[in-house]
Design a protein around this motif. Structure first.
Motif, PDB file in Angstrom:
ATOM      1  N   GLU A 136      64.448  -1.806 -13.616  1.00  0.00           N
ATOM      2  CA  GLU A 136      64.010  -2.934 -14.438  1.00  0.00           C
ATOM      3  C   GLU A 136      63.202  -2.480 -15.647  1.00  0.00           C
ATOM      4  OE1 GLU A 136      64.556  -6.549 -13.781  1.00  0.00           O
ATOM      5  OE2 GLU A 136      66.160  -5.328 -12.973  1.00  0.00           O
ATOM      6  N   LEU A 137      62.519  -1.341 -15.548  1.00  0.00           N
ATOM      7  CA  LEU A 137      61.750  -0.834 -16.678  1.00  0.00           C
ATOM      8  C   LEU A 137      62.635  -0.054 -17.654  1.00  0.00           C
ATOM      9  CD1 LEU A 137      58.488   0.383 -14.905  1.00  0.00           C
ATOM     10  CD2 LEU A 137      58.765  -1.652 -16.310  1.00  0.00           C
ATOM     11  N   ARG A 138      63.552   0.725 -17.118  1.00  0.00           N
ATOM     12  CA  ARG A 138      64.380   1.572 -17.981  1.00  0.00           C
ATOM     13  C   ARG A 138      65.350   0.756 -18.831  1.00  0.00           C
ATOM     14  NH1 ARG A 138      64.187   7.009 -16.892  1.00  0.00           N
ATOM     15  NH2 ARG A 138      63.123   7.606 -14.967  1.00  0.00           N
ATOM     16  N   ASN A 139      65.919  -0.297 -18.251  1.00  0.00           N
ATOM     17  CA  ASN A 139      66.901  -1.072 -19.014  1.00  0.00           C
ATOM     18  C   ASN A 139      66.302  -1.693 -20.276  1.00  0.00           C
ATOM     19  OD1 ASN A 139      69.036  -0.424 -17.433  1.00  0.00           O
ATOM     20  ND2 ASN A 139      69.149  -2.365 -16.347  1.00  0.00           N
ATOM     21  N   PRO A 140      65.171  -2.448 -20.162  1.00  0.00           N
ATOM     22  CA  PRO A 140      64.597  -2.984 -21.409  1.00  0.00           C
ATOM     23  C   PRO A 140      64.142  -1.895 -22.369  1.00  0.00           C
ATOM     24  CG  PRO A 140      63.715  -4.122 -19.487  1.00  0.00           C
ATOM     25  CD  PRO A 140      64.455  -2.942 -18.978  1.00  0.00           C
ATOM     26  N   LEU A 141      63.577  -0.794 -21.834  1.00  0.00           N
ATOM     27  CA  LEU A 141      63.129   0.279 -22.713  1.00  0.00           C
ATOM     28  C   LEU A 141      64.317   0.908 -23.445  1.00  0.00           C
ATOM     29  CD1 LEU A 141      60.424   2.003 -20.476  1.00  0.00           C
ATOM     30  CD2 LEU A 141      60.044   0.641 -22.539  1.00  0.00           C
ATOM     31  N   ALA A 142      65.436   1.065 -22.738  1.00  0.00           N
ATOM     32  CA  ALA A 142      66.620   1.622 -23.392  1.00  0.00           C
ATOM     33  C   ALA A 142      67.124   0.689 -24.485  1.00  0.00           C
ATOM     34  CB  ALA A 142      67.715   1.867 -22.351  1.00  0.00           C
ATOM     35  N   ALA A 143      67.135  -0.626 -24.177  1.00  0.00           N
ATOM     36  CA  ALA A 143      67.592  -1.583 -25.182  1.00  0.00           C
ATOM     37  C   ALA A 143      66.670  -1.578 -26.400  1.00  0.00           C
ATOM     38  CB  ALA A 143      67.654  -2.987 -24.566  1.00  0.00           C
ATOM     39  N   ILE A 144      65.351  -1.509 -26.176  1.00  0.00           N
ATOM     40  CA  ILE A 144      64.392  -1.470 -27.289  1.00  0.00           C
ATOM     41  C   ILE A 144      64.589  -0.199 -28.111  1.00  0.00           C
ATOM     42  CG2 ILE A 144      61.941  -1.279 -27.838  1.00  0.00           C
ATOM     43  CD1 ILE A 144      61.391  -3.058 -25.403  1.00  0.00           C
ATOM     44  N   ASP A 145      64.775   0.943 -27.420  1.00  0.00           N
ATOM     45  CA  ASP A 145      64.958   2.212 -28.128  1.00  0.00           C
ATOM     46  C   ASP A 145      66.233   2.182 -28.978  1.00  0.00           C
ATOM     47  OD1 ASP A 145      64.255   5.112 -28.491  1.00  0.00           O
ATOM     48  OD2 ASP A 145      66.233   5.328 -27.576  1.00  0.00           O
ATOM     49  N   HIS A 146      67.320   1.657 -28.405  1.00  0.00           N
ATOM     50  CA  HIS A 146      68.569   1.611 -29.158  1.00  0.00           C
ATOM     51  C   HIS A 146      68.466   0.662 -30.353  1.00  0.00           C
ATOM     52  CE1 HIS A 146      70.713   2.833 -25.178  1.00  0.00           C
ATOM     53  NE2 HIS A 146      70.093   3.846 -25.771  1.00  0.00           N
ATOM     54  N   ALA A 147      67.817  -0.492 -30.127  1.00  0.00           N
ATOM     55  CA  ALA A 147      67.651  -1.428 -31.235  1.00  0.00           C
ATOM     56  C   ALA A 147      66.777  -0.830 -32.331  1.00  0.00           C
ATOM     57  CB  ALA A 147      67.048  -2.738 -30.726  1.00  0.00           C
ATOM     58  N   GLY A 148      65.749  -0.064 -31.930  1.00  0.00           N
ATOM     59  CA  GLY A 148      64.907   0.599 -32.923  1.00  0.00           C
ATOM     60  C   GLY A 148      65.673   1.617 -33.750  1.00  0.00           C
ATOM     61  N   GLU A 149      66.506   2.414 -33.069  1.00  0.00           N
ATOM     62  CA  GLU A 149      67.352   3.372 -33.790  1.00  0.00           C
ATOM     63  C   GLU A 149      68.292   2.658 -34.757  1.00  0.00           C
ATOM     64  OE1 GLU A 149      67.372   6.612 -33.816  1.00  0.00           O
ATOM     65  OE2 GLU A 149      65.831   6.944 -32.297  1.00  0.00           O
ATOM     66  N   LEU A 150      68.818   1.519 -34.313  1.00  0.00           N
ATOM     67  CA  LEU A 150      69.725   0.756 -35.179  1.00  0.00           C
ATOM     68  C   LEU A 150      68.995   0.239 -36.409  1.00  0.00           C
ATOM     69  CD1 LEU A 150      72.558  -0.463 -35.524  1.00  0.00           C
ATOM     70  CD2 LEU A 150      71.769  -2.442 -34.221  1.00  0.00           C
ATOM     71  N   LEU A 151      67.757  -0.207 -36.239  1.00  0.00           N
ATOM     72  CA  LEU A 151      66.985  -0.702 -37.375  1.00  0.00           C
ATOM     73  C   LEU A 151      66.726   0.399 -38.394  1.00  0.00           C
ATOM     74  CD1 LEU A 151      64.335  -3.054 -35.675  1.00  0.00           C
ATOM     75  CD2 LEU A 151      66.189  -3.720 -37.215  1.00  0.00           C
ATOM     76  N   ILE A 152      66.518   1.609 -37.883  1.00  0.00           N
ATOM     77  CA  ILE A 152      66.269   2.724 -38.802  1.00  0.00           C
ATOM     78  C   ILE A 152      67.495   3.006 -39.664  1.00  0.00           C
ATOM     79  CG2 ILE A 152      65.806   5.201 -38.908  1.00  0.00           C
ATOM     80  CD1 ILE A 152      64.048   4.900 -36.446  1.00  0.00           C
ATOM     81  N   ASP A 153      68.673   2.932 -39.068  1.00  0.00           N
ATOM     82  CA  ASP A 153      69.904   3.285 -39.774  1.00  0.00           C
ATOM     83  C   ASP A 153      70.489   2.141 -40.594  1.00  0.00           C
ATOM     84  OD1 ASP A 153      69.726   5.783 -38.664  1.00  0.00           O
ATOM     85  OD2 ASP A 153      70.995   5.308 -36.939  1.00  0.00           O
ATOM     86  N   LEU A 154      70.042   0.911 -40.347  1.00  0.00           N
ATOM     87  CA  LEU A 154      70.609  -0.227 -41.075  1.00  0.00           C
ATOM     88  C   LEU A 154      70.138  -0.237 -42.521  1.00  0.00           C
ATOM     89  CD1 LEU A 154      70.356  -3.150 -38.485  1.00  0.00           C
ATOM     90  CD2 LEU A 154      72.425  -2.021 -39.301  1.00  0.00           C
ATOM     91  N   ASP A 155      71.013  -0.652 -43.399  1.00  0.00           N
ATOM     92  CA  ASP A 155      70.662  -0.771 -44.817  1.00  0.00           C
ATOM     93  C   ASP A 155      70.459  -2.234 -45.191  1.00  0.00           C
ATOM     94  OD1 ASP A 155      70.784   1.972 -45.191  1.00  0.00           O
ATOM     95  OD2 ASP A 155      72.949   1.921 -45.517  1.00  0.00           O
ATOM     96  N   ASP A 156      71.528  -2.923 -45.464  1.00  0.00           N
ATOM     97  CA  ASP A 156      71.411  -4.307 -45.919  1.00  0.00           C
ATOM     98  C   ASP A 156      72.146  -5.280 -45.002  1.00  0.00           C
ATOM     99  OD1 ASP A 156      69.968  -3.468 -48.118  1.00  0.00           O
ATOM    100  OD2 ASP A 156      71.796  -3.092 -49.283  1.00  0.00           O
ATOM    101  N   ASP A 157      72.463  -4.878 -43.780  1.00  0.00           N
ATOM    102  CA  ASP A 157      73.166  -5.764 -42.864  1.00  0.00           C
ATOM    103  C   ASP A 157      72.142  -6.670 -42.175  1.00  0.00           C
ATOM    104  OD1 ASP A 157      74.701  -7.026 -40.965  1.00  0.00           O
ATOM    105  OD2 ASP A 157      75.964  -5.272 -40.595  1.00  0.00           O
ATOM    106  N   GLN A 158      71.893  -7.815 -42.804  1.00  0.00           N
ATOM    107  CA  GLN A 158      70.859  -8.713 -42.302  1.00  0.00           C
ATOM    108  C   GLN A 158      71.202  -9.254 -40.922  1.00  0.00           C
ATOM    109  OE1 GLN A 158      68.009  -9.120 -43.662  1.00  0.00           O
ATOM    110  NE2 GLN A 158      67.217 -10.669 -42.225  1.00  0.00           N
TER     111      GLN A 158
END
Length: 492
Positions: A136-158
């Motif tokens: 239960e702890l790893r799943n949300p943390l993994a989702a948060i980590d992946h979403a954070g990585e995605l935010l770093i790489d996103l440019d203008d895709d609102q």
């Protein structure tokens, strides 16, 4: 195994008369023997003297001696019989004692086996709980980590940016709820859980809980059907705790129902109680599990197959919170595949004269100016931005000295004070702020992320009337600030 000794059993009642008869005959034996010798001797003495060598006097002496010898022998025999009976009785009592001891040992062995099995079950439940907790702890943390990585790489895709932010927000809230549940169970077990009781409209609490759960309701494609009575339904509760109960029940209903199914929330009132229920069309509850449904770490086989999520502590926490409010909770289900219903009853109170069910307690006439005292920079900046979007004017102080200066200069309407500051204790700082300005000290809302018991008496003496756990839920903070605005500063 010998049967347990029963002094009043039928066997003992049947043997008792025979034992007394033998004892009576035993004591009568010397008298009977003496009587027999005396009778025979009398016949011998009364026979003519010419038939015997001995004279009558000599025969009387012989008969007397024989009587003494016979009586003595009979008495010796009776003494021996009596001693044998006593030894037999002592042996019987020893056997009975041994039988009782063996029976007690058998019972203790059974109790030991049951205790051993209970320990094995508890150990297995602990291992399952730890494994599930890690999941239960790893799943949300993994989702948060992946979403954070995605935010770093996103440019203008609102659109993708908003999706990533929504994932981070939802998973963070999920983690916060999980941690809150674990801490609340610990507080209830230690008797340190506090309730901020006040009158509240149950209909409003239900709708607020559904709004708070809107994200996972939408993710699960579930729709909520309300069956709420129009009559006033007021209860004296801790609103945040009752909303916690409702969110827990809604989360279970979503988790164990197919997409597109409906969840029915009913709120009705009687003369003395307010009754609300959450009914789903999910997998239902196994009848064999029903007596243990509110236990710790209880998750049915059907629930395990359906979804690995959940620690099995939610319903236990719900029951404990409801009982702390003087209410009751009941689970119903027609079995696997027929859905389930959880019904909660709370004591009803009269409608407060200064409040109206039509009014929205979330709204306030004016937005208070805030002083946020906390040294956690990421949390402070995020919370400041959220509060500023709400329309509040927010000032920040990171130490106790800065907080005292900001109170004297800025004159905030409300202080949000972290209890774990690097340079001072939060309670001591609150006392210092009140001592510097007795007349118009602003209300203080304490914030804490510690799982340790809080000194409630110290909070009250420092003038702190509200304690909010971190991470701060904006809905709870908004409601608290609105209540301060309605009731006036210093009357929290």
């Amino acid at each position: 195994m010998a049967p347990p000794h029963n002094p009043g059993g039928p066997g003992r009642e049947r043997l008792a008369p025979a034992g007394w008869m033998v004892r009576l005959l035993g004591w009568c034996a010397p008298v009977l023997g003496a009587s027999l010798v005396l009778t025979l001797g009398s016949l011998w003495i009364l026979t003519p003297t010419e038939a015997w060598i001995l004279s009558r006097t000599e025969r009387i002496v012989v008969i007397g001696g024989l009587m003494v010898v016979v009586v003595g022998l009979m008495i010796c025999l009776q003494v021996r019989v009596y001693r044998s009976a006593r030894r037999l009785q002592a042996t019987e009592q020893s056997l009975r004692f041994l039988s009782d001891a063996l029976l007690q040992a058998h019972r203790e062995m059974e109790h030991y086996r049951e205790s051993e099995q209970a320990l094995r079950d508890a150990d297995r439940s602990k291992d399952e709980f730890l494994a599930t907790l890690c999941h239960e702890l790893r799943n949300p943390l993994a989702a948060i980590d992946h979403a954070g990585e995605l935010l770093i790489d996103l440019d203008d895709d609102q659109e993708q940016r908003e999706w990533a932010v929504r994932i981070i927000r939802n998973q963070t809230r999920q983690l916060a709820l999980l941690i809150d549940d674990l801490l609340d169970l610990s507080r209830i077990a230690k008797g340190t859980l506090t309730l901020n009781l006040r009158p509240a409209s149950l209909a409003h609490l239900v709708r607020s809980a559904v709004d708070a759960a809107r994200s996972f309701l939408e993710d699960a494609h579930q729709r909520v059907v309300f069956q709420i009575s129009d009559e006033p339904m007021w209860v004296e509760v801790d609103p945040s705790r009752i909303q916690q109960v409702l969110i827990n029940l809604l989360s279970n209903a979503c988790r164990y129902s197919d997409p597109g199914k409906s969840i029915t929330i009913s709120v009705q009132a009687s003369k003395t109680e307010v009754v609300f229920s959450v009914k789903d069309q999910g997998i239902g509850i196994d009848p064999a599990l029903m007596p243990r449904i509110f236990g710790m770490f209880i998750r049915g086989d059907a629930a395990r197959d359906r979804s690995p999520s959940g620690l099995g502590i939610g319903l236990r926490l719900v029951k404990l919170i409801v009982e702390r409010h003087g209410g009751t909770i009941l689970a119903r289900s027609d079995g696997i595949g027929h859905g389930s219903e959880f019904e909660i009853r709370l004591p009803k109170i009269a409608s407060p004269p200064h409040l109206s069910t039509a009014s929205n307690p979330e709204l306030s006439a004016t937005l208070p100016r805030l002083l946020l005292v906390d040294d956690n920079r990421p949390m402070v900046e995020a919370l400041r931005l959220l509060l500023q979007r709400e329309g509040h004017e927010v000032r920040i102080a990171r130490t106790g000295r800065d907080a005292i200066e900001a109170v004297a200069i800025e004159r905030p309407d409300v202080i949000l004070l972290d209890l774990e500051l690097p340079d001072t204790d939060g309670i001591e700082l609150a006392q210092a702020i009140r001592s510097n300005d007795h007349s118009s000290c602003p209300p203080i809302i304490a914030l804490t992320g510690s799982g340790r018991p809080v000194d409630l008496e110290g909070l009250q003496q420092a003038g702190i009337r509200v304690l909010i756990q971190k991470p701060v839920r904006i809905d709870e903070l908004r409601e608290t600030l609105a209540r301060i605005s309605r009731e006036g500063a210093g009357t929290l």
